[in-house]
Design an enzyme around this catalytic site. Structure first.
Site, PDB file in Angstrom:
ATOM      1  N   ASP A  92       2.302   1.885  -6.378  1.00 16.53           N
ATOM      2  CA  ASP A  92       2.970   0.595  -6.381  1.00 16.53           C
ATOM      3  C   ASP A  92       3.198   0.408  -7.995  1.00 16.53           C
ATOM      4  O   ASP A  92       2.763   0.625  -8.868  1.00 16.53           O
ATOM      5  CB  ASP A  92       1.806  -0.462  -6.136  1.00 16.53           C
ATOM      6  CG  ASP A  92       2.252  -1.932  -6.010  1.00 16.53           C
ATOM      7  OD1 ASP A  92       3.324  -2.254  -6.438  1.00 16.53           O
ATOM      8  OD2 ASP A  92       1.695  -2.907  -5.260  1.00 16.53           O
ATOM      9  N   ARG A 144       5.010  -2.550  -8.835  1.00 17.15           N
ATOM     10  CA  ARG A 144       5.637  -3.943  -9.071  1.00 17.15           C
ATOM     11  C   ARG A 144       4.873  -4.391 -10.394  1.00 17.15           C
ATOM     12  O   ARG A 144       3.592  -3.784 -10.795  1.00 17.15           O
ATOM     13  CB  ARG A 144       5.054  -4.593  -7.979  1.00 17.15           C
ATOM     14  CG  ARG A 144       5.756  -4.651  -6.755  1.00 17.15           C
ATOM     15  CD  ARG A 144       5.163  -5.237  -5.424  1.00 17.15           C
ATOM     16  NE  ARG A 144       4.206  -4.800  -5.120  1.00 17.15           N
ATOM     17  CZ  ARG A 144       3.355  -4.974  -4.109  1.00 17.15           C
ATOM     18  NH1 ARG A 144       3.795  -6.356  -3.178  1.00 17.15           N
ATOM     19  NH2 ARG A 144       2.141  -4.624  -3.575  1.00 17.15           N
TER      20      ARG A 144
END
Length: 356
Positions: free
Chosen positions: A288, A290
């Site tokens: 991930d 983000r």
């Protein structure tokens, strides 16, 4: 402040250059070209300059080559290597069809900061995290001779989040609530804008029902069955409409922060049998990528200090708390499971810790 661009503005210019295949100079270190947009003529110019291909440790694992530098690996560029050879290192599309990429010689010793800066810049440009790099003795002269953008390595490596500014807000009646309002936030670094959908008039002194929703073109707009994003978006808005208030943050971090093109590459790898985490790793990304600090920054700018967070992802809760936004309650959002995404959701639970 004069007319010359500052470090943030130079980085924005560098990202645009890389996406067009234009080289970028890292001050005091060397020159880099994004592997994804590499042009053969420019690659030819780098031969004989001690060039290497910088890749992440995740991509190095896939290629069975040692990442002596820890988080990155530097693969020596053979004298006869062409653009297709570089692309094969960076892009896993043909890994199964052509698994042998070697022999590959990973460089060890010396400074790997140019490789780290190059990979970081490629990621921020939403390109494959791989670059051709070459050291330079006089970066300033080289950049001036060729009219290239120069960036500072420290500015590239910074983990500070770019400041966000509210640009405009306006009333937006929606099917879930006629009392809707859309706020647009723009970062200083030239990156994507982010949005806040405010339902009703939430009391800033109380925890607000909130959702951090990452953009998903395929799920939100096209109704893709490969993920649960679309149902989560509509379910969160519907619940806020029912309660009469809430804030949904729509963050432009497509594909867990790797961009739509790389997300589609991950989908293609999933069609070859890899799960969502394995696909990201083969591309060279973390599970991930983000930055949930963006959501916390927007909430605080809007006057909210505490939330009831609609999420199945403990990482969002941890990031909110670490960024100064209190999460007083986790509100589950279990919707959208179907035959096409059952394995995807199981992987999110098993490997990414989602509470499903």
């Amino acid at each position: 402040m004069g007319f010359a661009p500052d470090d943030t503005e130079r980085l924005a210019r560098a990202r645009a250059d890389l996406r067009m295949g234009v080289p970028v100079v890292v001050a005091g270190m060397g020159v880099m070209l994004a592997a994804e947009t590499l042009q053969p003529a420019r690659l030819t110019l780098l031969h004989g300059m001690g060039a290497a291909v910088a890749i992440t440790d995740w991509r190095a694992q896939t290629l069975k080559v040692a990442a002596y530098d820890g988080d990155v690996a530097r693969i020596a560029l053979p004298a006869d290597a062409d653009a297709r050879w570089v692309t094969a290192l960076a892009n896993p599309a043909d890994d199964l069809r052509s698994p042998m990429k070697g022999p590959l010689r990973a460089q060890r010793g010396g400074d790997a900061d140019l490789a780290r800066a190059a990979v970081t810049l490629c990621k921020s440009a939403r390109l494959l995290p791989a670059a051709v790099i070459a050291p330079l003795d006089d970066t300033a002269r080289f950049a001036a001779e060729h009219g290239l953008t120069v960036v500072d390595a420290a500015a590239v490596r910074t983990t500070e989040m770019s400041p966000l500014h509210g640009i405009v807000s306006a009333r937006l009646p929606m099917s879930v609530s006629e009392a809707g309002r859309l706020h647009v936030f723009r970062p200083d670094d030239g990156g994507e804008e982010h949005y806040a959908v405010e339902i009703g008039q939430p009391d800033r002194s109380k925890p607000v029902l909130a959702r951090l929703h990452s953009a998903c073109f395929t799920g939100d707009l096209l109704g893709s069955l490969k993920c649960d994003c679309g149902p989560q978006l509509r379910g969160a808005l519907a619940q806020m409409g029912t309660e009469g208030h809430g804030v949904l943050l729509y963050l432009n971090q497509e594909g867990r922060g790797i961009g739509l093109a790389n997300k589609m590459r991950a989908y293609a790898l999933q069609d070859q049998g890899y799960d969502t985490v394995e696909a990201n790793h083969r591309l060279g990304f973390h599970d991930d990528e983000r930055d949930f600090r963006i959501g916390a920054a927007i909430l605080k700018q809007m006057g909210f200090g505490a939330v009831r967070l609609l999420t199945n992802n403990p990482a969002k809760i941890a990031r909110m708390e670490a960024s100064g936004v209190s999460v007083v309650e986790r509100v589950p959002l279990k919707v959208g499971e179907n035959a096409h995404n059952h394995a995807y959701l199981a992987t999110k639970a098993a490997k990414s810790g989602h509470l499903l």
